[in-house]
Design a protein around this motif. Structure first.
Motif: not given
Length: 116
Positions: A23, A38, A36
């Motif tokens: 993350p 990744k 958010q």
């Protein structure tokens, strides 16, 4: 430790990339809300990550992620990086998120931050 570290040496060859899946949070400097993402791969000069919100090329970006235990040890630090978006990557299919490639101009280590 809150000292910024900057890599100002001239880069003549491409930095080694490490494929990892972990993350990452990102935002424009000054924003209070983190998006958010990744990490897909990372090097000492940049990071490629999936993104929930695209940003324009050349946009400044702050990125934050937890060092893996293998690198940072049991009390691993949070890393805060500052850079610029250098490329956007549109997904090959609509069920995949887009990605951003960002340079890493400087970084600092923060004490471990617990995610809400």
């Amino acid at each position: 430790m809150s000292r910024w570290v900057s890599d100002t040496k001239e880069k003549t060859e491409r930095a080694t990339r490490f494929v990892i899946s972990m993350p990452l949070r990102y935002r424009m400097p000054g924003e209070t809300v983190w998006h958010q993402g990744k990490i897909e791969n990372i090097s000492r000069t940049g990071v490629l990550f999936s993104a929930e919100e695209l940003m324009g090329v050349a946009s400044p970006v702050e990125m934050s992620f937890q060092l893996p235990v293998e690198i940072g040890g049991p009390g691993a630090a949070q890393v805060l990086c500052v850079g610029n978006v250098v490329r956007t990557v549109l997904p090959p299919t609509s069920d995949q998120p887009p990605a951003l490639a960002a340079s890493i101009r400087s970084y600092k280590f923060n004490p471990k931050i617990e995610e809400p």
